[in-house]
Write an enzyme that holds these catalytic residues in place. Structure first.
Site, short mmCIF file in Angstrom:
data_model
loop_
_atom_site.label_atom_id
_atom_site.label_comp_id
_atom_site.label_asym_id
_atom_site.label_seq_id
_atom_site.Cartn_x
_atom_site.Cartn_y
_atom_site.Cartn_z
CD GLN A 22 8.22 10.76 3.96
OE1 GLN A 22 7.35 10.96 4.77
NE2 GLN A 22 8.23 10.76 3.01
CG HIS A 122 4.68 9.77 8.70
ND1 HIS A 122 3.73 10.66 8.06
CD2 HIS A 122 5.25 9.17 7.54
CE1 HIS A 122 3.69 10.42 6.77
NE2 HIS A 122 4.51 9.42 6.40
CG ASN A 166 1.06 8.80 7.75
OD1 ASN A 166 0.12 9.70 7.22
ND2 ASN A 166 1.92 8.07 6.80
CD GLU A 167 -0.06 6.93 4.13
OE1 GLU A 167 0.85 6.26 3.93
OE2 GLU A 167 -0.47 8.01 3.36
CE1 TYR A 294 0.65 11.92 -2.29
CE2 TYR A 294 -0.40 10.15 -0.61
CZ TYR A 294 0.39 11.28 -0.91
OH TYR A 294 1.06 11.97 0.15
CD GLU A 351 0.57 11.85 3.67
OE1 GLU A 351 0.90 11.18 2.70
OE2 GLU A 351 1.01 11.55 4.68
CD GLU A 404 7.91 8.95 -1.67
OE1 GLU A 404 7.70 10.04 -1.02
OE2 GLU A 404 6.90 7.95 -1.52
CD1 TRP A 405 8.12 7.04 2.23
CD2 TRP A 405 9.48 6.54 4.10
NE1 TRP A 405 7.69 7.77 3.55
CE2 TRP A 405 8.22 7.36 4.62
CE3 TRP A 405 10.38 6.00 4.93
CZ2 TRP A 405 8.54 7.79 5.74
CZ3 TRP A 405 10.15 6.57 6.36
CH2 TRP A 405 9.42 7.53 6.68
C1 PNW Z 1 2.32 8.36 1.98
N1 PNW Z 1 1.91 2.78 -1.91
O1 PNW Z 1 2.74 7.16 1.75
C2 PNW Z 1 3.12 8.89 2.90
O2 PNW Z 1 2.31 9.23 3.95
C3 PNW Z 1 4.27 9.70 3.01
O3 PNW Z 1 5.27 9.44 3.80
C4 PNW Z 1 4.52 9.55 1.45
O4 PNW Z 1 5.87 10.20 1.30
C5 PNW Z 1 3.94 9.81 0.56
O5 PNW Z 1 2.50 9.04 0.69
C6 PNW Z 1 4.20 9.71 -0.95
O6 PNW Z 1 4.48 8.45 -1.45
C7 PNW Z 1 2.31 6.12 0.82
O7 PNW Z 1 2.81 2.38 -2.33
C8 PNW Z 1 3.49 5.45 0.25
O8 PNW Z 1 0.74 2.43 -2.05
C9 PNW Z 1 3.41 4.35 -0.50
C10 PNW Z 1 2.03 4.05 -1.08
C11 PNW Z 1 0.98 4.65 -0.53
C12 PNW Z 1 1.17 5.72 0.41
#
Ligand code: PNW
Length: 440
Positions: A22, A122, A166-167, A294, A351, A404-405
């Site tokens: 990123q 990641h 990560n995740e 989040y 995060e 942001e992906w």
């Molecule tokens: C996290 N969803 O990811 C990541 O760890 C980061 O790389 C990213 O930039 C950040 O959150 C903000 O998006 C997520 O769609 C991305 O549920 C998408 C989801 C959840 C977490």
């Protein structure tokens, strides 16, 4: 900000988080191709087909970026190591420049009094391994163990903490079921295999790091609060199913040596043979557990194949991602993780943050909503601590506006604004507010 450092226990640590693809600029320094490069190059996958070629060019700006971390008075910097930068083919010969880069970065943190919090993976998988099926391939834990050994032989003696992946939910579900992230599949069988393999890979990497004598090892999991769309039993069941697949599956594997029934209902026929025997590897003892948080989702039942749910619009104020702002969820997950899974293990909020439009006006960015967001979530952290949950660290996502992906560069999560043409960094009001709060 409402909160000050002195509102938290004396040993409490504050940090910021980023990830390699990123921010670094993947075209620099001899990194090999990854499945995010090919995913982004396929029309329709990513907004404007943007990719991580240049990103924030952190590869060349790392020293200034670490100064930003140190100048804010932050204690921790959470970064990730790019598998393809270290091993361009995914396996075999390392790229000396890649190893040197992370070596410099870790030394740069230590010179500034910042504790390095490393994440091994990641999301950018080396393309040659993606070509072999990536997370669907039962050999990936072995490949990941090899990578772990190579990078941690170089930096493992100096990192403060380390986590393998990560995740796990994002690596498996959003990428193989929703098709929103690389490799962009929509396939329940691929999803089930990825969910399991990612946990075996996690355990394999923990074993590899223990073998090198490392300590302070953990896992980083993401959570979304699942709110039923109405009072019906069907809605409550759908929300429980969502919670089982999203939030409980991975914790359950690592801490309870099993998967939740509501998840197995749909996934069991697709798990690899002998999956029950893998919990000895998956359930490695950890030193801490990381939570990324989040938002919440409103879950409604839906006719159709398992998992038979659908996300519906919610009433709360939303961030630029369209994500509802629901700080109470963070306290909920800190308490539940502690009470039901980790019992007494230190928890890190690895995060938390928000995307906002963040227009730059007269050289300044007044992101008052981000300040309010962080304050509200820090209130949740304090409530959890007051209730006896051992929360020991909190990281803001993210230091910089970044890639942001699938949404490209338009969604800005940074405490620091990045102009993606000039690459100039401009601290936002939130960066200054946090700096001031940490000094109090
Ligand atoms: C996290 N969803 O990811 C990541 O760890 C980061 O790389 C990213 O930039 C950040 O959150 C903000 O998006 C997520 O769609 C991305 O549920 C998408 C989801 C959840 C977490």
């Amino acid at each position: 900000m409402k909160h000050s450092r002195s509102d938290f226990p004396r040993e409490f640590l504050f940090g910021v988080a980023t990830s390699s693809y990123q921010i670094e600029g993947h075209r620099y320094g001899g990194a090999g191709p990854t499945h995010w490069d090919s995913f982004a190059a396929t029309p329709g996958n990513v907004v404007r087909a943007e990719n991580g070629d240049i990103a924030c060019d952190h590869y060349h700006h790392w020293s200034d970026d670490l100064d930003l971390v140190a100048d804010a008075g932050l204690n921790l910097y959470r970064f990730s190591t790019s598998w393809a930068r270290v091993l361009p083919e995914g396996r075999g010969a390392p790229n000396p420049d890649g190893l040197d880069f992370y070596d410099r970065l870790v030394d740069g943190m230590l010179e500034r009094g910042i504790k390095p919090a490393a994440t091994l993976y990641h999301w950018e998988l080396p393309q040659p391994l993606a070509d072999k099926g990536g997370w669907r391939n039962g050999d990936i834990p072995k490949w990941f163990g090899e990578f772990t050994d190579v990078i941690m032989r170089r930096i493992g003696d100096r990192v403060w903490s380390a986590a393998p992946i990560n995740e796990p939910w994002c690596v498996s579900w959003i990428s193989h079921f929703q098709g929103v992230h690389a490799p962009g599949l929509r396939d329940i069988r691929a999803t089930a295999r990825a969910m399991h393999h990612v946990l075996v890979a996690h355990g394999t990497a923990i074993q590899a790091m223990r073998a090198l004598g490392m300590s302070n090892l953990g896992g980083v999991f993401n959570f979304e609060y699942a709110e039923p769309s109405d009072e019906s039993d069907a809605a409550k069941k759908a929300a429980r199913r969502y919670d089982a697949c999203y939030n409980r599956f991975f914790l359950s594997g690592v801490f309870h040596r099993c998967y939740p029934d509501e998840a197995l209902q749909g996934l069991e026929p697709h798990l690899p043979d002998g999956w029950q025997e893998d919990f000895d590897v998956i359930a490695q003892p950890l030193d801490w557990c990381g939570l990324n948080y989040y938002t919440r989702k409103i879950i409604s039942p839906e006719a159709g194949p398992w998992p038979s749910w659908r996300e519906v619009d919610g009433p709360l104020p939303k961030t630029a991602m369209g994500w509802e702002i629901y700080p109470e969820g963070l306290e909920f997950f800190l308490r539940r993780t502690h009470e039901e899974y980790t019992k007494g293990l230190p928890l890190h909020v690895t995060e938390n943050g928000m995307a906002a439009p963040d227009p730059i006006e007269a050289g300044a960015i007044e992101d008052a909503e981000r300040i309010a967001f962080l304050d509200a979530h820090l209130t949740s952290v304090r409530k959890a601590i007051a209730a006896g949950v051992p929360v020991e660290a909190y990281f803001v996502w993210s230091l910089l506006d970044n890639y942001e992906w699938a949404l490209g560069y338009a969604k800005r999560f940074g405490l620091v604004h990045v102009d993606f043409h000039s690459l100039q960094r401009t601290p936002k009001a939130s960066y200054r507010a946090l700096t001031e709060a940490l000094a109090r």
